[in-house]
Design an enzyme around this catalytic site. Structure first.
Site, PDB file in Angstrom:
ATOM      1  N   ILE A 113      -7.604  51.197  15.376  1.00  0.00           N
ATOM      2  CA  ILE A 113      -7.929  52.127  16.446  1.00  0.00           C
ATOM      3  C   ILE A 113      -6.819  52.174  17.491  1.00  0.00           C
ATOM      4  O   ILE A 113      -5.950  51.292  17.521  1.00  0.00           O
ATOM      5  CB  ILE A 113      -9.256  51.720  17.169  1.00  0.00           C
ATOM      6  N   ASN A 165       5.694  58.187  14.963  1.00  0.00           N
ATOM      7  CA  ASN A 165       4.445  58.575  15.616  1.00  0.00           C
ATOM      8  C   ASN A 165       4.731  59.751  16.546  1.00  0.00           C
ATOM      9  O   ASN A 165       5.633  59.688  17.376  1.00  0.00           O
ATOM     10  CB  ASN A 165       3.889  57.364  16.387  1.00  0.00           C
ATOM     11  N   CYS A 178      -4.387  59.408  22.471  1.00  0.00           N
ATOM     12  CA  CYS A 178      -3.892  58.662  23.624  1.00  0.00           C
ATOM     13  C   CYS A 178      -4.789  58.848  24.837  1.00  0.00           C
ATOM     14  O   CYS A 178      -5.022  59.969  25.283  1.00  0.00           O
ATOM     15  CB  CYS A 178      -2.484  59.055  23.989  1.00  0.00           C
ATOM     16  N   LYS A 237      -3.948  58.822  13.490  1.00  0.00           N
ATOM     17  CA  LYS A 237      -4.446  57.748  14.341  1.00  0.00           C
ATOM     18  C   LYS A 237      -5.529  58.311  15.247  1.00  0.00           C
ATOM     19  O   LYS A 237      -5.265  59.200  16.067  1.00  0.00           O
ATOM     20  CB  LYS A 237      -3.298  57.168  15.166  1.00  0.00           C
ATOM     21  N   ASN A 288      -3.193  49.451  29.803  1.00  0.00           N
ATOM     22  CA  ASN A 288      -1.925  50.109  30.079  1.00  0.00           C
ATOM     23  C   ASN A 288      -2.138  51.589  30.332  1.00  0.00           C
ATOM     24  O   ASN A 288      -3.060  52.205  29.800  1.00  0.00           O
ATOM     25  CB  ASN A 288      -0.932  49.904  28.921  1.00  0.00           C
ATOM     26  N   THR A 297      -6.309  52.461  21.836  1.00  0.00           N
ATOM     27  CA  THR A 297      -6.915  51.663  22.909  1.00  0.00           C
ATOM     28  C   THR A 297      -8.226  52.282  23.406  1.00  0.00           C
ATOM     29  O   THR A 297      -8.470  53.477  23.237  1.00  0.00           O
ATOM     30  CB  THR A 297      -5.941  51.546  24.088  1.00  0.00           C
ATOM     31  N   GLY A 311       1.735  56.291  29.874  1.00  0.00           N
ATOM     32  CA  GLY A 311       1.854  57.744  30.029  1.00  0.00           C
ATOM     33  C   GLY A 311       2.900  58.339  29.111  1.00  0.00           C
ATOM     34  O   GLY A 311       3.521  59.354  29.432  1.00  0.00           O
ATOM     35  N   GLY A 328       0.176  45.104  17.784  1.00  0.00           N
ATOM     36  CA  GLY A 328       0.622  45.694  19.040  1.00  0.00           C
ATOM     37  C   GLY A 328       0.824  44.662  20.123  1.00  0.00           C
ATOM     38  O   GLY A 328       1.884  44.027  20.237  1.00  0.00           O
ATOM     39  N   THR A 329      -0.229  44.455  20.924  1.00  0.00           N
ATOM     40  CA  THR A 329      -0.154  43.584  22.087  1.00  0.00           C
ATOM     41  C   THR A 329       0.406  42.188  21.771  1.00  0.00           C
ATOM     42  O   THR A 329       1.087  41.596  22.606  1.00  0.00           O
ATOM     43  CB  THR A 329      -1.566  43.488  22.708  1.00  0.00           C
TER      44      THR A 329
HETATM   45  C1  LIG Z   1       1.728  49.295  26.258  1.00  0.00           C
HETATM   46  C2  LIG Z   1       1.135  50.048  25.111  1.00  0.00           C
HETATM   47  C3  LIG Z   1       1.659  51.295  24.754  1.00  0.00           C
HETATM   48  C4  LIG Z   1       1.116  52.018  23.696  1.00  0.00           C
HETATM   49  N1  LIG Z   1       1.655  53.217  23.363  1.00  0.00           N
HETATM   50  C5  LIG Z   1       1.167  53.914  22.313  1.00  0.00           C
HETATM   51  C6  LIG Z   1       1.745  55.148  21.908  1.00  0.00           C
HETATM   52  O1  LIG Z   1       2.737  55.626  22.480  1.00  0.00           O
HETATM   53  N2  LIG Z   1       1.193  55.813  20.853  1.00  0.00           N
HETATM   54  C7  LIG Z   1       0.122  55.331  20.163  1.00  0.00           C
HETATM   55  O2  LIG Z   1      -0.316  55.948  19.198  1.00  0.00           O
HETATM   56  N3  LIG Z   1      -0.451  54.143  20.518  1.00  0.00           N
HETATM   57  C8  LIG Z   1       0.046  53.443  21.573  1.00  0.00           C
HETATM   58  N4  LIG Z   1      -0.543  52.233  21.922  1.00  0.00           N
HETATM   59  C9  LIG Z   1      -1.709  51.726  21.178  1.00  0.00           C
HETATM   60  C10 LIG Z   1      -1.313  50.712  20.121  1.00  0.00           C
HETATM   61  O3  LIG Z   1      -0.464  51.274  19.143  1.00  0.00           O
HETATM   62  C11 LIG Z   1      -2.548  50.101  19.441  1.00  0.00           C
HETATM   63  O4  LIG Z   1      -3.270  51.134  18.803  1.00  0.00           O
HETATM   64  C12 LIG Z   1      -3.477  49.397  20.409  1.00  0.00           C
HETATM   65  O5  LIG Z   1      -2.741  48.739  21.409  1.00  0.00           O
HETATM   66  C13 LIG Z   1      -4.402  48.382  19.738  1.00  0.00           C
HETATM   67  O6  LIG Z   1      -3.675  47.361  19.083  1.00  0.00           O
HETATM   68  P1  LIG Z   1      -3.370  45.909  19.743  1.00  0.00           P
HETATM   69  O7  LIG Z   1      -4.645  45.372  20.257  1.00  0.00           O
HETATM   70  O8  LIG Z   1      -2.755  45.107  18.636  1.00  0.00           O
HETATM   71  O9  LIG Z   1      -2.390  46.181  20.852  1.00  0.00           O
HETATM   72  C14 LIG Z   1       0.004  51.490  22.986  1.00  0.00           C
HETATM   73  C15 LIG Z   1      -0.519  50.241  23.342  1.00  0.00           C
HETATM   74  C16 LIG Z   1       0.032  49.517  24.380  1.00  0.00           C
HETATM   75  C17 LIG Z   1      -0.565  48.179  24.720  1.00  0.00           C
END
Ligand SMILES: Cc1cc2nc3c(=O)[nH]c(=O)nc-3n(C[C@H](O)[C@H](O)[C@H](O)COP(=O)(O)O)c2cc1C
Ligand SMILES: Cc1cc2nc3c(=O)[nH]c(=O)nc-3n(C[C@H](O)[C@H](O)[C@H](O)COP(=O)(O)OP(=O)(O)OC[C@H]3O[C@@H](n4cnc5c(N)ncnc54)[C@H](O)[C@@H]3O)c2cc1C
Ligand code: FES
Lengths: 299, 275
Positions: free
Chosen positions: A187, A96, A127, A161, A66, A189, A69, A261-262
């Site tokens: 972690i 956050n 990020c 984070k 993703n 991404t 932004g 998350g996902t």
């Molecule tokens: C579409 C999307 C948007 C995300 N936006 C943020 C964000 O705004 N701030 C943040 O700290 N992490 C953000 N993340 C990261 C997630 O919080 C998480 O750390 C990461 O996706 C790993 O976890 P998962 O595999 O369960 O998704 C985002 C992840 C995704 C997929």
């Protein structure tokens, strides 16, 4: 299943991850808030941000990329539009925040000090989708300074984070822990890319994006394991958690709680389902509390 | 509290090359889905994400809903190969809906390819809703005009069961093999030019490929014709949490620059959209 971190109790160790559950309104229709350990909100910045153009996501083997932004309303609109509902929701609100400079983080933390309904702060120092996000976040000196300054600006429990896009995640965790963080969230991404072989074009508008989902679970587990051994504060595990067994593995590796998350994209009730599966797992192991699992890895 | 529900396949009919009409048993979606809304289906456990499909038909009494889809990749192929009785995990109904025109205006439904699917359900809804005494609509207002576009005659899929309520489609084809020779947007322009469609007494509802929606939006803007378009985006979540499925709006800068197609749409006032 109750857990306590930085003096705050959470109904379960299964929380939502930032950016994957909106700000509460959408998720309320699918998850009973009382059964959610915490609602971690989408990163909010000082000023509103439009985010990147479409396409912002692409499905990849075992995961997704993703480049949203950080589209968000900005802190003032967040406080007036979102926080009142979050306050009413019967779950913990972890807010956050994201900035471009240390001064931004400090201002955001100060602003949230004065309002009701914030249970904890999570600093997004990681990020991958904004120009300076990672460069700063992967520098232990910068992390030290940032956490130090925010710590002096707020009394709220402070989760930091950190980014996995570094060759030394443990130093980042130590930098945060040594400067007053109450927990480490790991972690975020991993930087990745996808290319359309017919058009030769990147599949994301921002060219690269952040990889999440089951594909990153082993990376996340290793990070949690290493960090948990290196710092004395709790670790919150994040990365590819889809089932209660996945969550259990993170606790065994040393996490005190986890964020989902996902998995929420595939199933809006994922955190509730994962919590139920974890409870079942604990029963099957004859364990009374989730905390009985934490750090039990047999090495 | 809403939740994903298993929907059991009742039957599959192949209606054109790579195009399938399927009926599923799932009472909640059958009862609640409105024209313009979509279901988010998980085709098989190998897929991380669901696939969005417009609701094509519903039968609240029988507890069924239909979809019409074209096999494009893995997900739609998996769906098309489901066996009778097998279930898919279904989320929905999701998104907003087509709204009935203001009194004095007739609905002009403009579909390209499979964009016909939600318009078909809307035609039925209009007929039912506007037939009620309380609606005080004329026979003309109750009967939408349906304009459909196809690349060529062999790919044309006619909506089922509309004949019974007196709605017949006018066709346009890119190669002239069926009906008007040209795009369906050109057909609409033609019907405006010869007075069969009067902009002051009409509202346009469009669904189809994005370039077609862009063309439709600009034609309607020229004629001051209100126009609603249904848009498509890749949708990781489908219920508004990921911010992935966005469309650029006329709202300049800041947070409002991009709206979510899954939750703020998929139906938008075309004047709001930057194509
Ligand atoms: C579409 C999307 C948007 C995300 N936006 C943020 C964000 O705004 N701030 C943040 O700290 N992490 C953000 N993340 C990261 C997630 O919080 C998480 O750390 C990461 O996706 C790993 O976890 P998962 O595999 O369960 O998704 C985002 C992840 C995704 C997929
Ligand atoms: C609100 C909405 C309603 C839709 N209604 C219909 C319908 O009634 N009939 C129909 O045939 N199709 C419809 N589509 C398009 C349909 O969702 C895609 O064709 C389908 O997701 C393709 O999946 P795949 O695995 O076969 O293709 P792949 O190309 O393998 O898919 C890869 C990824 O891209 C996404 N994707 C690819 N193309 C599209 C697209 N055009 N729109 C959205 N996502 C896409 C997929 O969901 C998947 O995540 C609709 C889309 C939306 C957003
Ligand atoms: S698909 Fe996730 S916000 Fe629309």
């Amino acid at each position: 299943m109750q857990v306590s971190i930085a003096g705050v109790t959470f109904a379960t160790p299964i929380w939502t991850a930032s950016g994957t559950a909106g700000t509460g309104e959408e998720i309320e229709q699918w998850c009973d808030p009382e059964k959610l350990g915490a609602m971690v909100t989408k990163s909010v910045s000082l000023k509103p941000r439009s985010g990147h153009p479409y396409p912002r996501t692409v499905e990849t083997a075992g995961g997704m990329l993703n480049c949203i932004g950080l589209q968000n309303k900005g802190i003032e609109a967040f406080i007036t539009d979102e926080l009142p509902r979050l306050r009413r929701m019967l779950t913990r609100a972890v807010i956050n925040i994201v900035g471009e400079s240390i001064e931004d983080y400090v201002q955001l933390a100060r602003r949230l000090n004065d309002v009701e309904g914030v249970d904890c702060l999570e600093l997004n120092l990681s990020c991958p989708n904004v120009a300076r996000g990672i460069d700063q976040g992967s520098d232990p000196m910068w992390v030290s300074q940032c956490v130090h300054d925010v710590r002096s600006a707020t009394r709220l429990p402070l989760f930091v984070k950190i980014t996995p896009n570094t060759n030394d995640i443990v130093s980042l965790a130590r930098a945060a822990a040594d400067n007053g963080a109450d927990a480490i969230s790991a972690i975020n991404t991993l930087v990745g890319m996808a290319i359309n072989h017919n058009t030769f074009k990147p599949r994301l508008s921002n060219i690269t994006g952040g990889l999440s989902g089951p594909a990153i679970k082993p990376v996340a587990l290793a990070a949690v394991y290493k960090i948990a051994r290196a710092v004395k504060i709790p670790v919150i595990g994040i990365g590819g958690i889809m089932t209660g067994i996945d969550a259990a593995e993170f606790l065994i590796a040393g996490a005190s709680a986890v964020q989902v998350g996902t998995a929420l994209f595939r199933n809006p009730t994922a955190p509730i389902q994962i919590a139920a599966e974890l409870a079942e797992y604990l029963r099957s192991k004859g364990l009374a509390h989730a905390s009985d699992l934490v750090g039990r890895v047999a090495v | 509290m809403n939740h994903p529900r298993p929907a059991a396949l009742l039957w599959t009919r192949q209606v054109a090359r790579d195009v399938f009409h399927q009926r599923f048993a799932e009472p909640y979606i059958a009862r609640h889905a409105r024209a313009g809304q979509f279901v988010h289906l998980l085709p098989g456990t190998r897929h991380l994400f669901r696939r969005a499909l417009s609701v094509y038909a519903t039968d609240a009494k029988a507890g069924t809903f239909d979809v019409l889809h074209q096999v494009l990749g893995e997900g739609t192929r998996c769906l098309s190969q489901l066996k009778k009785g097998q279930t898919v995990d279904a989320l929905g109904p999701l998104g907003n809906q087509f709204l009935v025109p203001d009194p004095g205006r007739r609905a002009i439904l403009v579909g390209g390819g499979l964009g016909m699917a939600p318009l078909r359900l809307f035609a039925l809804e209009l007929n039912q809703k506007l037939t009620k005494r309380s609606s005080r609509r004329t026979a003309l207002e109750r009967t939408p005009i349906l304009l459909l576009g196809t690349r060529t005659s062999s790919l044309a899929i006619a909506p089922f069961e509309l004949g019974g309520i007196g709605i017949r489609a006018s066709w346009a084809s890119d190669d002239g093999s069926r009906g008007f020779h040209g795009t369906v947007v050109a057909l609409l322009a033609d019907q405006i030019a010869d007075g069969r469609i009067v902009p002051e007494q009409s509202v346009v509802y469009g669904c189809g490929p994005e370039p077609m929606m862009a063309g439709l939006a600009s034609l309607c803007a020229q004629h001051h014709l209100p126009c609603w378009v249904s848009l498509e985006r890749s949708m990781p979540c489908g219920y508004g949490v990921c911010m992935g499925c966005v469309i650029r709006t006329q709202n300049g800068t800041g947070y409002e620059t991009f709206k979510r197609v899954c939750r703020d749409g998929p139906v938008f006032d075309s004047a709001q959209i930057v194509f």
